[in-house]
Design an enzyme around this catalytic site. Sequence first.
Site, PDB file in Angstrom:
ATOM      1  N   HIS A  27       0.780  -1.232   0.000  1.00  0.00           N
ATOM      2  CA  HIS A  27       0.000   0.000   0.000  1.00  0.00           C
ATOM      3  C   HIS A  27       0.819   1.294   0.000  1.00  0.00           C
ATOM      4  CE1 HIS A  27      -3.735   2.071   0.312  1.00  0.00           C
ATOM      5  NE2 HIS A  27      -4.393   1.110   0.911  1.00  0.00           N
TER       6      HIS A  27
ATOM      7  N   LYS B  45     -23.669   2.903  -3.577  1.00  0.00           N
ATOM      8  CA  LYS B  45     -23.153   4.156  -3.028  1.00  0.00           C
ATOM      9  C   LYS B  45     -24.125   5.322  -3.169  1.00  0.00           C
ATOM     10  CE  LYS B  45     -20.763   5.303  -7.328  1.00  0.00           C
ATOM     11  NZ  LYS B  45     -19.465   5.476  -7.996  1.00  0.00           N
TER      12      LYS B  45
ATOM     13  N   ASP C  86     -17.660   6.203   2.067  1.00  0.00           N
ATOM     14  CA  ASP C  86     -16.576   5.629   2.852  1.00  0.00           C
ATOM     15  C   ASP C  86     -16.912   5.665   4.343  1.00  0.00           C
ATOM     16  OD1 ASP C  86     -13.731   4.631   2.990  1.00  0.00           O
ATOM     17  OD2 ASP C  86     -13.540   6.429   4.208  1.00  0.00           O
TER      18      ASP C  86
END
Length: 451
Positions: A352, A428, A439
């Site tokens: 990441h 969403k 989120d």
Amino acid sequence: MLAFCSRTVPGMVKTCALGRPRHLVKPVSATRVAGRYLTHQRGLPGLPVPPLQQTCERYITALEPIVEADELTHTRRVIQEFQEAGGVGEQLQRGLEKRAGETENWLSQWWVQVAYLDYRMPVVVHSSPGLVLPRMDFRDKDGQIRFASKLIAGVLDFKTMIDNETLPVEYLGGKPLCMNQYYEVLSSCRIPGLKRDSVVNHAKSSQPPRHITVVHNFQFFQLDVYNRDGTPLTADQLCVQLEKICRASQETNTEPVGILTTQHRDVWGKSYLNLIKDKTNKESVSAIQRSIFTLCLDGATPEAAGELYRSCAAVQMLHGGGSQSYSGNRWFDKTLQFIVGEDGTCGANYEHAPAEGPPIVALIDHVVEYTRKAETAESPAGSLPVPRRLLFNITPEIKQGIEEAKLSMNTLAQDLDMRVKVFGHFGKNVPKAHKMSPDAFIQIALQLAYY
């Protein structure tokens, strides 16, 4: 496509699974517009330093729901002193503003160090996301090699846009977004340290890499993916090369050196220094680190269907299933690893630190669409150099480290339960309709589920 990520904190494991029919769920819904990278980047504003008063007010607002009243009162007093004229707050604010004037982004280096490179738990499960692609329609070695060849060609096609600086520029809310992270994904790798790791990007070197790393039966190979004239190998040529690799690595009794990358970062940092003392080992590790990306060719997994299959695939992409499965068929420090199983299971795992989700998602979406294109008749593969096997000299000390890594990886794998549920009730747009961040909505759902 499904994306799985988990980050372990004391007393809690957070695992998220998001599903959508053909594409990964994107962290942002950005519009892509043709544009030149450097021209675009020069016109972007720098990251502003928030005013001191705003920073303090937001800090108090964040604390209000989680501290007792007397603690909040004490904190308000401390913050008031912090903001006084000529005090510590003003000195620190001036320091931040000076740093912002001298750097492209005053926060990014600190963020990468604190969030990733200083984080000492294993990257496996704790920070590296696994991505599951749609299951492909092959069930044998020939199909696996053919698909993997097209996948490599698809990545190289995306890389051409990076090299030519012709990637479409992303816009959000009518404003252009920074595209820097797209140029950090390929040819980069995390390097273990004793106290803090680092990230190196070889794409910016004087001689950018022209090879990928292929792992099969725990054995690593350097595969050159460009011809002498600089053109990328065709899918047919790549197919021939992958066949050579698979024929040369049929035995399965090789020491799985890659499993060392699953260790706690401090442990791996020590093992790493010991590993690269040997010249041959150092050259092999360097070839992996410099490669454009890694391709992991796994065998078949136990037959499963529906949610059970998705759960098994998620485990395979997230950590490889332990030492008896494919955890050693990886180099988890590599920024991008594509994983292709013999049974049609495929996906990716990415380290990441160099980039957040959007560049990885865009690259993988491009690759998936590329592999779906009808195959065109290509010229014969011709004579190609044999891919180079990356050799490792295993000393008793390295052997002991591998055995310890197997045990710790198996404990980690056994300690994680993975059950994939595809949520089809809404997407969403529902939280967005209520002016909620998707989120934040998912984060609250995770906390509520854990509670």
